[in-house]
Every structure is written in C-alpha cells, then in structure tokens.
Scaffold this active site. Structure first.
Site, PDB file in Angstrom:
ATOM      1  N   CYS A  89       0.897  -1.341  -0.047  1.00 37.34           N
ATOM      2  CA  CYS A  89      -0.142   0.026  -0.144  1.00 37.34           C
ATOM      3  C   CYS A  89       0.959   1.295  -0.227  1.00 37.34           C
ATOM      4  O   CYS A  89       0.282   2.382  -0.330  1.00 37.34           O
ATOM      5  CB  CYS A  89      -0.909   0.086   1.160  1.00 37.34           C
ATOM      6  SG  CYS A  89      -2.111  -1.490   1.278  1.00 37.34           S
ATOM      7  N   HIS A 341      -9.003   4.040  -1.349  1.00 41.47           N
ATOM      8  CA  HIS A 341      -7.757   3.600  -1.224  1.00 41.47           C
ATOM      9  C   HIS A 341      -7.176   2.690  -2.603  1.00 41.47           C
ATOM     10  O   HIS A 341      -7.138   1.555  -2.448  1.00 41.47           O
ATOM     11  CB  HIS A 341      -7.619   2.626   0.038  1.00 41.47           C
ATOM     12  CG  HIS A 341      -6.271   1.985   0.201  1.00 41.47           C
ATOM     13  ND1 HIS A 341      -5.052   2.486  -0.345  1.00 41.47           N
ATOM     14  CD2 HIS A 341      -6.025   0.961   1.069  1.00 41.47           C
ATOM     15  CE1 HIS A 341      -3.984   2.111   0.083  1.00 41.47           C
ATOM     16  NE2 HIS A 341      -4.350   0.937   0.576  1.00 41.47           N
ATOM     17  N   CYS A 371       0.394   2.309   6.619  1.00 38.89           N
ATOM     18  CA  CYS A 371       0.624   0.530   6.828  1.00 38.89           C
ATOM     19  C   CYS A 371       0.735   0.019   5.577  1.00 38.89           C
ATOM     20  O   CYS A 371       0.072   0.359   4.686  1.00 38.89           O
ATOM     21  CB  CYS A 371      -0.264   0.197   7.884  1.00 38.89           C
ATOM     22  SG  CYS A 371      -2.225   0.405   7.059  1.00 38.89           S
TER      23      CYS A 371
END
Length: 385
Positions: A89, A341, A371
C-alpha cells in the site's frame, strides 16, 4: 546540503468500485495525471530523468512496467524511462522516496513520482492468485517456507486479522471505529462541498469529484453491518474502500529549479521506512513515526497536519493513542474509509492532499505515514515553502 523540492502534484478524483473510472485502463489513468503534471509545471518533459510509479497486482493491463506504459500512453518523450515498484500500500509513497533520494544524491535533477491502480478490473491479490493457481499453488506466499514457519508458526497473515489484533491490543471498540469512520465521511464531504480538492484534482471524463463519501451513512446503519471476522469488530464501514485512481508529483533539485525557472511549493524534510510484526501487519506506522521524529529531531508538536492512511479505523486510532496527536490535525479532509484507497496510487494521492492543505491553511510541516503489507510503514515529512 542538497534539497529535493516538490514543484507540482496532481491526482484524479478517486472512483469507487465499478464507478466512473472502472472501465479506464490503468495506464490511461496514469497518463492523464502525467499530462496534467507536465502542463501545470510547464517543464519540457524531455528533461525528466525517470518516472517512478507505484502499482500492486501488476498483471494484465497493470503488467509490463506500467510507469513506462503510462508515460508513453501520455504521448510523452520516448527517451524518458520508467520503473514500477511494489511496497504494497505504500508503493507510491516509496516512489516519492526513491525520486527524492535520486535528487538528494545529486545523480538526478528532475524526477516524477506517482502511482496508478484500477481495483475494479484487478482486485487486490488477484495477480498472485492468477500466477499461482496454474502451478497448483493455492496457499499464498508464506506457506511452505520453513524459515517463516519456524519464526511465525501457522498464524494467519492477512489484513483483517491484523486489524483485529490491533483493535484488541489497543482496546479499540467497534463503536470507536464507527465514530471515526463517520467522521471520515463527514470531513470528506465538507472538503468536497467547500472545494478543498478542486486545485489538486484533474477530472477524468465525467468524474469530477471523489465518488466514495456517503452522505447517507449513520452510526445506526454501520451498527447493522456484519463483521468481517466472526466475533470480531471490523466491518466494511470501518475499512478502506475498493477504488480506482492515479496521482503524480514532480520533484526537482536546486539546479533544476534555477535552470528551468521552477517554483518549489515544498521540500522533502525527512523520509524513512521501518518495519515490525508482519502478523499484526498494520501497526508499523507507530514505530515508524517514532523513528522519523527522533531522526529528524522533531516532535508531533512541530507537525501541523497528518495524513495517515485509513486502511482500517484501528490503524489510525491506535496511532493516535500511541502518539498523543490531536485528532483535529489528522486526516482533516477525510481518509480512505470515505475517499477510497487505490493501493499503488494512494501514497502520492495523500501527499498531494497534504501539500494542498498545508497551503490552504498556512501550515509549515506535514507528516504522512501508512501501513503496508509485511508489517512496514513509510514516513515522509514535507515543509511548505
């Protein structure tokens, strides 16, 4: 001392799953922000020395070094190369780090960092499944590793399990999560209504604003959802949305700023990345932030605004508990729970929002962290100029 300056930053609106960007080729999404970046900055695109893009699940339309594909799809000079990276991510935040490091090292003067992702077309982890199944490999990347099993046993390794572990360790209730999720939607809607995202976004076709925020969501509706893990606390309402989008940023050296007549908007004050427990996976922003502050000689009191990716509500809530940061300067325009996201694009998307909000409010320092799979977290501190 060498400096890495942020000259320009732009993103598409974020499309929700099967929304307005769902049919767009991910290279075309990337090309769209690259063309806009060149237009807004006024640079000769032939002077760019590299294009560093984040992207996960690089299969099908996202395969073949999509950084290079997006640049060429934008009609930009063939002599400019591109490289695609995967730090899960945090991929495009890492793209910023690599671009800035190239500038800070003195080996490059003008580098583009960005990311693109179409999760409608290629769901998360789809690439690894597609590659593994024809080979009869169905148990994931950790199964069968003697070294992994000796160190971590047979514990489940997935983001939902990690989020539940965080909620349990830091005493975060489902109600806590839902209240933060509601705040995320409310803040995002306020930002949209006030036009806070107007400068940082470039419309893609008919998609002119972020599609994710829900005006009709309530705590009562959230309370009626089933948890992802039986007996757990995490629901879809407290998780980031499946999304599509792209973002890009131009970083320049002092020499490039002088030679090309550029106007820096911010400088990269600090960059670092740290790791911790890969089973809990999502709590690495806590030690990573502590490390960044210590290394930079700063405290959270010095930071005016924070962008921390809302992969799940417990990620942010645990970070707030550990750092003692005022929630009123964290994700002030909403986060991924509301805005989405788009994986490989999220890092530069968040930094683009952070830069524009520092300019809107007159803040000086902004900190970004998120994260990442494997129990990792990038931290970037930028200073508005």
């Amino acid at each position: 001392m060498a400096e890495a300056y942020i000259v320009e930053a732009v993103r598409t609106p974020v499309g929700r799953r099967k929304g307005g960007l769902g049919a767009a080729h991910p290279a075309d999404l990337g090309a769209h922000v690259l063309k806009e970046l060149v237009a807004r900055s006024g640079i000769d695109p032939a002077t760019v020395e590299d294009v560093v893009f984040g992207c996960l699940d690089t299969v099908g339309p996202q395969a073949g070094d999509i950084a290079r594909t997006a640049w060429l799809a934008a009609g930009l000079p063939e002599e400019v190369p591109g490289v695609t990276i995967d730090r899960q991510c945090g991929s495009s935040q890492q793209a910023v780090h690599f671009a800035a490091q190239g500038v800070l090292s003195g080996t490059q003067d003008l580098v583009v960092a960005g990311g693109t992702q179409n999760m409608t077309q290629i769901p998360i982890a789809f690439a690894s499944r597609q590659a593994a199944e024809p080979l009869g490999l169905t148990e994931g990347p950790y199964a069968g590793s003697e070294g992994w099993r000796a160190r971590y046993g047979d514990q489940p390794v997935n983001q939902f399990h990690g989020a539940e572990l965080i909620a349990k360790k830091w005493g975060i209730t489902r109600r806590d999560q839902e209240e933060w999720a509601l705040r995320s939607h409310q803040r995002a809607l306020r930002a949209i209504d006030e036009g806070r995202f107007t400068r940082e976004t470039v419309a893609y076709g008919d998609v002119t604003v972020d599609e994710g925020p829900r005006r009709d969501t309530t705590l009562e509706k959230m309370a009626g959802l089933k948890t992802v893990v039986e007996g757990g606390t995490i629901t879809a309402a407290c998780s980031s949305q499946v999304s599509d989008g792209a973002a890009a940023m131009l970083l320049a050296s002092e020499r490039a700023v002088r030679e090309y007549g550029l106007t820096p908007r911010a400088r990269v004050h600090h960059l670092s990345v740290r790791g911790e427990d890969p089973i809990r996976m999502l709590s690495a922003p806590i030690p990573a932030t502590a490390y960044a502050l210590k290394k930079s000689g700063m405290s959270m009191d010095d930071i005016d605004l924070v962008e921390i990716n809302e992969a799940f509500a417990p990620v942010v809530l645990a970070w707030l508990k550990e750092t003692g940061t005022d929630p009123d300067k964290v994700n002030v325009n909403g986060g991924a729970i509301a805005l989405g996201h788009p994986l490989g694009a999220t890092g530069v998307k968040l930094m683009t929002t952070l830069l524009h909000e520092l300019e809107r409010t007159g803040g000086r320092y902004g900190l970004q962290t998120m994260c990442e799979g494997g129990g990792q977290a990038n931290v970037t501190i930028i200073e508005r100029l």
